[in-house]
Structures are given as structure tokens and as C-alpha cells.
Design a protein around this motif. Structure first.
Motif, PDB file in Angstrom:
ATOM      1  N   PHE A  59       0.852  -1.178   0.000  1.00 30.55           N
ATOM      2  CA  PHE A  59       0.000   0.000   0.000  1.00 30.55           C
ATOM      3  C   PHE A  59       0.893   1.234   0.000  1.00 30.55           C
ATOM      4  N   THR A  60       0.491   2.253  -0.714  1.00 29.33           N
ATOM      5  CA  THR A  60       1.145   3.556  -0.668  1.00 29.33           C
ATOM      6  C   THR A  60       0.032   4.582  -0.501  1.00 29.33           C
ATOM      7  N   ALA A  61       0.146   5.421   0.522  1.00 24.22           N
ATOM      8  CA  ALA A  61      -0.870   6.439   0.779  1.00 24.22           C
ATOM      9  C   ALA A  61      -0.239   7.815   0.649  1.00 24.22           C
ATOM     10  N   ALA A  62      -1.007   8.771   0.100  1.00 26.07           N
ATOM     11  CA  ALA A  62      -0.513  10.133  -0.068  1.00 26.07           C
ATOM     12  C   ALA A  62      -1.653  11.121   0.104  1.00 26.07           C
ATOM     13  N   LEU A  63      -1.331  12.274   0.671  1.00 25.87           N
ATOM     14  CA  LEU A  63      -2.255  13.399   0.714  1.00 25.87           C
ATOM     15  C   LEU A  63      -1.945  14.273  -0.491  1.00 25.87           C
ATOM     16  N   VAL A  64      -2.980  14.668  -1.221  1.00 27.33           N
ATOM     17  CA  VAL A  64      -2.809  15.470  -2.427  1.00 27.33           C
ATOM     18  C   VAL A  64      -3.570  16.774  -2.263  1.00 27.33           C
ATOM     19  N   ASP A  65      -2.899  17.880  -2.559  1.00 27.70           N
ATOM     20  CA  ASP A  65      -3.512  19.204  -2.510  1.00 27.70           C
ATOM     21  C   ASP A  65      -3.501  19.799  -3.912  1.00 27.70           C
ATOM     22  N   VAL A  66      -4.646  20.331  -4.342  1.00 30.08           N
ATOM     23  CA  VAL A  66      -4.751  20.989  -5.640  1.00 30.08           C
ATOM     24  C   VAL A  66      -5.303  22.393  -5.388  1.00 30.08           C
ATOM     25  N   ALA A  67      -4.532  23.389  -5.784  1.00 28.22           N
ATOM     26  CA  ALA A  67      -4.915  24.783  -5.573  1.00 28.22           C
ATOM     27  C   ALA A  67      -6.130  25.151  -6.423  1.00 28.22           C
ATOM     28  N   PRO A  68      -6.845  26.205  -6.045  1.00 27.48           N
ATOM     29  CA  PRO A  68      -7.956  26.668  -6.872  1.00 27.48           C
ATOM     30  C   PRO A  68      -7.481  26.910  -8.311  1.00 27.48           C
ATOM     31  N   GLY A  70      -6.222  24.738 -10.196  1.00 29.82           N
ATOM     32  CA  GLY A  70      -5.109  23.838 -10.514  1.00 29.82           C
ATOM     33  C   GLY A  70      -5.579  22.492 -11.041  1.00 29.82           C
ATOM     34  N   GLN A  71      -4.604  21.664 -11.392  1.00 29.97           N
ATOM     35  CA  GLN A  71      -4.914  20.327 -11.886  1.00 29.97           C
ATOM     36  C   GLN A  71      -3.810  19.359 -11.516  1.00 29.97           C
ATOM     37  N   VAL A  72      -4.143  18.081 -11.533  1.00 25.94           N
ATOM     38  CA  VAL A  72      -3.175  17.025 -11.237  1.00 25.94           C
ATOM     39  C   VAL A  72      -2.267  16.805 -12.445  1.00 25.94           C
ATOM     40  N   GLY A  73      -2.816  16.944 -13.643  1.00 22.36           N
ATOM     41  CA  GLY A  73      -2.073  16.678 -14.873  1.00 22.36           C
ATOM     42  C   GLY A  73      -2.431  15.301 -15.413  1.00 22.36           C
ATOM     43  N   ARG A  74      -2.369  15.161 -16.724  1.00 22.52           N
ATOM     44  CA  ARG A  74      -2.759  13.907 -17.384  1.00 22.52           C
ATOM     45  C   ARG A  74      -1.871  12.759 -16.915  1.00 22.52           C
ATOM     46  N   HIS A  75      -2.522  11.657 -16.528  1.00 23.47           N
ATOM     47  CA  HIS A  75      -1.799  10.487 -16.023  1.00 23.47           C
ATOM     48  C   HIS A  75      -2.711   9.268 -16.058  1.00 23.47           C
ATOM     49  N   MET A  76      -2.141   8.114 -15.740  1.00 24.65           N
ATOM     50  CA  MET A  76      -2.924   6.885 -15.550  1.00 24.65           C
ATOM     51  C   MET A  76      -2.286   6.081 -14.428  1.00 24.65           C
ATOM     52  N   HIS A  77      -3.063   5.148 -13.901  1.00 28.09           N
ATOM     53  CA  HIS A  77      -2.589   4.275 -12.827  1.00 28.09           C
ATOM     54  C   HIS A  77      -2.647   2.825 -13.296  1.00 28.09           C
TER      55      HIS A  77
END
Length: 144
Positions: A59-68, A70-77
Motif C-alpha cells: 500500500f502507498t498512501a498520499a495526501l494530495v492538494d490541488v490549488a484553486p 489547478g490540476q493534477v495533470g494527465r496520467h494513468m494508474h
């Protein structure tokens, strides 16, 4: 003799108190617990069946913050993941699928092997917890 009797009485009181404490049943059940189900699913938000990797899982856990704005950016998992929205509203645009929008308090199984982008289209910050069900040596996120 008086000291011996006092010591004997004190010993008897202390042992009796210890036995009284030991005789009380230990608290083993929940106390002050509130359990709120978030999500139970066998599919992602697009209906894909969830398939866990075989081998050295982690397992890998992360907290993600996106500013007003903003965007994560194109990706896939390449691995299954769970997302829990802590603050704000996130819009997920997916290749070949309609946009899905999630707000604070919602949880979901995100898509695997589909290009997508998370966007904050609001004027408030977005924060979410992501938990990847991955495999050692396999990246949790791939960028184009």
C-alpha cells in the motif's frame, strides 16, 4: 508486633484491592466508536472490475492538494487505488468517459489504465487522500 500487624493488614488490603481490580472484566468491545462506511465496491467509477496485482504487494498512501484552478495533470494508474475527498470539489476528466465530480466526504475507486486528469474548477482548495494497492517495483502513476 504492632508494626507486623500493620504491615500484614496493609498487605492484605493491597492484595485484596489488586484482586478486586483483576476480578473486573477488561473492556474489550468498542467504546465511543462511530464507524461510517465510505464505499464498498468491486468496480471503478467507470465500471472496470478491480484487479489487484499478484506478487510483492504494498500500500502507498498520499495526501494530495490541488490549488484553486489547478490540476493534477494527465496520467494513468496501472494499479487499483482508492480516493477519499477531504476538502473541496474535484472534477475528473477521463479519456472515453464522461467527467465525474467528487466533493468532500466522498470516496471512490479511481480508474486504472485510462488517461485522466483531476481538475479543481473552483475557487477553494482541494485535498484528498489516495491509497494505492500497488506492487513493489511497479509505479503507481504514469505520465505521458
Amino acid at each position: 508486633m504492632k508494626t507486623f500487624v500493620s504491615a500484614l493488614a496493609l498487605s492484605w488490603l493491597l492484595n485484596g484491592a489488586a484482586m478486586a481490580v483483576a476480578a473486573q472484566p477488561a473492556q474489550t468491545g468498542p467504546v465511543g466508536l462511530k464507524l461510517t462506511p465510505i464505499v464498498e465496491t468491486a468496480t471503478t467509477i467507470t465500471g472496470q472490475p478491480i484487479r489487484f496485482p499478484q506478487g510483492d504487494n504494498q500500500f502507498t498512501a498520499a495526501l494530495v492538494d490541488v490549488a484553486p484552478g489547478g490540476q493534477v495533470g494527465r496520467h494513468m494508474h496501472p494499479v487499483p487505488l482508492f480516493v477519499y475527498m477531504l476538502e473541496g470539489t474535484l472534477s475528473i476528466e477521463m479519456e472515453g468517459h464522461p467527467t465525474h465530480t467528487f466533493s468532500a466526504g466522498q470516496g471512490f475507486a479511481e480508474v486504472t489504465n485510462i488517461w485522466h486528469n483531476g481538475r479543481n474548477l473552483t475557487d477553494k482548495p482541494v485535498r484528498f487522500l489516495v491509497v494505492f494497492s500497488g506492487q513493489k517495483g511497479v509505479p503507481n502513476l504514469i505520465r505521458p
